[in-house]
Scaffold this motif. Structure first.
Motif, short mmCIF file in Angstrom:
data_model
loop_
_atom_site.label_atom_id
_atom_site.label_comp_id
_atom_site.label_asym_id
_atom_site.label_seq_id
_atom_site.Cartn_x
_atom_site.Cartn_y
_atom_site.Cartn_z
N SER A 84 -14.17 -26.65 62.31
CA SER A 84 -13.28 -27.31 63.21
C SER A 84 -12.20 -26.23 63.72
O SER A 84 -12.01 -25.35 62.92
CB SER A 84 -12.65 -28.54 62.27
N THR A 85 -11.50 -26.55 64.83
CA THR A 85 -10.49 -25.77 65.08
C THR A 85 -9.33 -26.54 65.16
O THR A 85 -8.34 -26.06 65.62
CB THR A 85 -10.78 -25.19 66.54
N ARG A 86 -9.39 -27.45 64.43
CA ARG A 86 -8.20 -28.44 64.26
C ARG A 86 -6.93 -27.77 63.68
O ARG A 86 -5.76 -27.98 64.23
CB ARG A 86 -8.46 -29.35 63.15
N TRP A 87 -6.95 -26.71 62.70
CA TRP A 87 -6.02 -26.21 62.21
C TRP A 87 -5.20 -25.16 63.50
O TRP A 87 -4.09 -25.05 62.99
CB TRP A 87 -6.12 -25.48 61.01
N TYR A 88 -5.77 -24.62 64.16
CA TYR A 88 -5.07 -23.92 65.28
C TYR A 88 -4.48 -24.80 66.19
O TYR A 88 -3.34 -24.25 66.53
CB TYR A 88 -6.39 -23.18 65.94
N GLY A 89 -4.84 -25.98 66.29
CA GLY A 89 -4.04 -26.87 67.17
C GLY A 89 -2.71 -27.24 66.32
O GLY A 89 -1.67 -27.33 66.90
N GLU A 90 -2.73 -27.35 65.13
CA GLU A 90 -1.93 -27.85 64.42
C GLU A 90 -0.65 -26.86 64.23
O GLU A 90 0.33 -26.94 64.49
CB GLU A 90 -2.16 -27.89 62.67
N LEU A 93 -0.19 -24.59 66.64
CA LEU A 93 0.49 -24.53 67.73
C LEU A 93 1.47 -25.54 68.16
O LEU A 93 2.26 -25.62 69.00
CB LEU A 93 -0.55 -24.24 68.93
N ARG A 94 1.24 -26.34 67.41
CA ARG A 94 2.19 -27.60 67.40
C ARG A 94 3.49 -27.46 66.33
O ARG A 94 4.42 -28.26 66.39
CB ARG A 94 1.58 -29.02 67.18
N ASN A 95 3.31 -26.72 65.45
CA ASN A 95 4.35 -26.31 64.57
C ASN A 95 5.53 -25.56 65.08
O ASN A 95 5.60 -24.47 65.18
CB ASN A 95 3.62 -25.85 63.23
N GLU A 135 -3.74 -24.46 57.68
CA GLU A 135 -2.82 -24.03 58.81
C GLU A 135 -2.35 -22.42 58.59
O GLU A 135 -2.49 -21.78 59.68
CB GLU A 135 -1.47 -24.93 58.68
N ALA A 151 -5.24 -20.49 59.61
CA ALA A 151 -5.33 -20.35 61.07
C ALA A 151 -4.28 -19.17 61.65
O ALA A 151 -4.64 -18.42 62.34
CB ALA A 151 -5.17 -21.50 61.67
#
Ligand SMILES: Nc1ncnc2c1ncn2[C@@H]1O[C@H](COP(=O)(O)OP(=O)(O)OP(=O)(O)O)[C@@H](O)[C@H]1O
Ligand SMILES: [Mg+2]
Lengths: 272, 449
Positions: free
Chosen positions: A44-50, A52-54, A231, A234
């Motif tokens: 999953s690339t989910r944590w990269y998204g996280e 970038l939103r942090n 996170e 990532a």
């Protein structure tokens, strides 16, 4: 070529595994879908998204980038000047001492550099923040720049500068129009080196920073103390990528351009 | 002699352009320039010759301002240069190493100095084009220095230094990498530029022919000193030391002991009544009661062979005029000139007659310097005062010339240069032949030591 041997292959594998396995694990787990760091639950690339939103991470990244760009630029100017003077000034009393002093911070434990800078900033009453980190990073990365640039200047043919003077340049013009363009690859790779050093510095930054400025390494370090999160993996992977690109570019620029320039120069100055 | 000879160095009213005043340059302990004093005049083409490491480049660098003299002073147009930096001197130098800017094209290299002068674009472009044409580099204008050949690089360096048309140009071996044809053409171009613009040239060269061709004066250097400065012909014909004779061109050196020859008593006579005092002639030796007797061989020659022309030898011989530039006709060559010295060079051989030797040297150990082209070689003993027997050891064939290496009996090896008039196959002298090497009594130069 030596023949393939099991011993060599094993040594090579072990060596590289030792160097890179931890990083590979980190990179692999940064793509883990699971919340738990050590349990693999699919890609999953989910944590990269996280990441970038942090907000906090982004702030820290911005500070880090700012510090790295400014400090490496100042360090490049100062380091190049120092290298130029040390290589060109000829013999003056205390020259060896000076060049030794330029290189000393390279081997000085970072803790000591950090601590002494901290004491200095407190002593002169400078508020700790982005400015102090920039100053601190400039101080230690300048040495690296001057080492890289001076090794290039040593092989630089001084008669080129003399020719420029002869044709009517002032000494500064001669430097700007002749010396600088020719040593540019070394200067650029010095800058890249300073940039990456500043990017991943933790020790000196944590000594000299204040509450207003948190760099990415500091952020990661403090986050990890509360437990490793995917996170962070990532984020670290992103940093590894940036540093890798930086280092590879630096070495490519140095190697290729310097080799080519040196050859140009040799050919240009020597009759066949 | 022509009246309009360019010789400012002989004119006491002429102001030198460059003055070296007791200049010494040391690198640490090493003395590169040793108490050098020398004037160079405006519009001169001053050539520096000397072995590698004798200080030619250092002299140039001092002039250009890259080295400061340890002691002494440099004046250019009467102005002390001690505190004038290189970029403020109206001097351009072509570096021995060329020092081309590797990051700039040929065109930009040549334009570099012009741009610094702040000339407008069209003027610069026109001048660069002119220089490119002059050095035949038109086709390479866009290339970088590493994309052209060694000789082309040398020409770029030359063009770059010429471009600014300075008052003084220093060229450090400017033509060494060029082929002979191009070198000669460029030499003439340089002389042409010199004539048109009145630029003063100081040029370092290892090619003596080049120095002889282009220079108004030649300076021969040795270990930081200038040993002799003179016009090319003077330095070739009248070197002032064995060092110079040996350095310039090929030379045979015959060592021996000098002995004064008899003194002329009567003034010049009817043989050549119109002669004016000859500059090259030997100074009349002081009349000494115990002066040596006339050369017996010469006397015999005159009394037996030449009396129809000259009459019997007078008891008091007459001084003959010193040699002139043109070769004397055989009839006039034979009477041995009086005065000068006799050189005892080997046991069991008659002394060599040197009519233009300085009798003051009598008793001293001297060396006779003889140019190979002034010697003749023959199988039979010729009728000249100086004929030395020897054996041919080696023959060097140079196309237009042949050089015979002859081992003189009891003496040194000498080189004899002969123009190849005949085809090589018909040469009558060959290896191991016993030959006679002969030369006139005025063709050598006697040097001390
Ligand atoms: N910067 C320097 N430091 C020490 N010695 C030097 C320096 N520059 C020149 N020398 C020495 O001074 C001497 C003269 O050097 P220079 O370059 O003038 O020789 P040159 O006559 O031009 O020789 P060449 O014909 O080989 O070019 C040499 O022995 C050289 O080693
Ligand atoms: Mg030289």
């Amino acid at each position: 070529m030596t023949r393939f041997s099991w011993f060599n292959a094993t040594a090579l594998t072990l060596g590289f595994a030792f160097l890179y396995l931890p990083m590979i694990i980190l990179v692999v787990y940064s793509f883990n879908a699971s919340q738990l760091v050590t349990v693999w639950a699919g890609f999953s690339t989910r944590w990269y998204g996280e990441v970038l939103r942090n907000e906090e991470f982004l702030n820290a990244a911005w500070v880090t980038l700012k510090v790295a760009v400014i400090s490496s630029s100042i360090a490049t100017v100062l380091g190049t000047m120092a290298a130029y003077v040390l290589v060109r000034a000829g013999r003056f009393s205390g020259r060896t001492l000076f060049s030794g002093m330029i290189y000393a911070p390279l081997v000085m434990p970072e803790v000591i550099t950090g601590l002494s800078l901290l004491l200095l900033f407190i002593g002169i009453g400078l508020d700790r923040g982005v400015l102090t980190i920039v100053l601190a990073h400039t101080t230690f990365s300048m040495c690296y720049v001057s080492v890289v640039v001076s090794s290039r200047l040593i092989s630089f043919d001084q008669s080129l500068e003399e020719a420029a003077l002869d044709l009517g340049c002032s000494p500064f013009e001669a430097f700007r129009l002749v010396t600088l363009p020719i040593i540019a690859p070394a200067v650029i790779s010095g800058w890249l080196l300073a940039f990456t050093l500043s990017l991943d510095d933790l020790v000196i930054a944590s000594f000299t920073t204040g509450p207003s400025a948190t760099t990415l390494p500091i952020k990661i370090f403090s986050a990890v103390r509360l437990g490793v999160s995917p996170e962070i993996n990532a984020l670290s992977t992103i940093m590894i990528a940036i540093v890798t690109v930086g280092v590879i570019t630096a070495s490519l620029v140095t190697k290729q351009a310097a080799v080519r320039q040196a050859r140009d120069e040799q050919l240009a100055e020597r009759p066949l | 002699m022509a009246q309009t000879v360019f010789a400012p160095w002989d004119d006491p009213n002429e102001k030198p352009l460059i003055q070296f005043k007791n200049v010494t340059k040391r690198f640490g302990e090493f003395i590169a320039i040793d108490d050098l004093t020398q004037d160079i005049y405006s519009k001169e083409f001053f050539a520096l010759l000397g072995p590698s490491g004798c200080g030619k480049t250092t002299m140039m660098r001092i002039l250009a301002g890259f080295e400061t003299p340890t002691e002494g002073q440099i004046l250019i147009s009467g102005q002390d240069m001690s505190h004038v930096p290189p970029n403020k001197r109206a001097v351009n130098m072509m570096f021995q190493s060329y020092a081309l800017f590797p990051h700039l094209s040929v065109w930009d290299n040549i334009a570099f100095g012009l741009k610094r002068e702040g000339k407008d674009k069209d003027t610069i472009a026109a001048r660069v084009e002119e220089m490119l044409r002059l050095t035949r580099l038109d086709r390479f204008a866009k290339r970088k220095p590493h994309q052209i050949s060694g000789g082309q690089r040398q020409r770029v360096a030359l063009a770059r230094s010429l471009a600014k048309a300075p008052k003084l140009l220093l060229l450090d071996e400017p033509l060494g990498a060029l082929d002979k044809k191009l070198r000669q053409d460029t030499q003439f171009e340089l002389m042409d530029i010199q004539e048109k613009t009145g630029t003063t040239f100081v040029i370092v060269t290892h090619d003596q022919e080049e120095a002889m061709t282009v220079a108004s004066r030649v300076a021969v250097m040795d270990e930081g000193k200038i040993v002799q400065v003179a016009t090319p012909d003077e330095i070739y014909e009248a070197p002032n030391s064995i060092y110079v004779a040996d350095f310039i061109g090929d030379v045979n050196l015959i060592e021996g002991r000098a002995e004064a020859r008899m003194s002329p008593a009567t003034p010049r006579d009817q043989i050549e009544p119109t002669t004016t005092p000859d500059p090259e002639g030997a100074p009349p030796p002081p009349a000494k009661p115990d002066a040596p007797q006339p050369n017996a061989y010469g006397e015999w020659l005159q009394n037996t062979l030449l009396f129809p022309f000259l009459g019997k030898r007078a008891p008091n011989p007459k001084e003959l005029p010193a040699p002139s530039e043109t070769k004397p006709t055989p009839a006039l060559q034979s009477p041995v000139k009086t005065g000068g010295i006799a050189l005892h060079w080997a046991d069991g051989h008659p002394p060599i007659v040197v009519a233009n030797g300085d009798p003051q040297l009598a008793g001293a150990a001297v060396t006779l310097a003889l140019r190979p082209e002034k010697l003749n070689i023959a199988k039979n003993k010729p009728d000249t005062p100086n004929a030395l027997p020897g054996t041919v050891i080696d023959i060097g064939y140079l196309g237009n010339l042949s050089t015979y290496h002859v081992q003189l009996d009891n003496g040194p090896m000498v080189k004899v240069q002969v123009t190849n008039v005949r085809r090589i196959a018909r040469r009558d002298i060959t290896w191991e032949d016993a030959v006679w090497v002969s030369f006139s009594e005025t063709s050598g130069v006697v040097l001390k030591g």
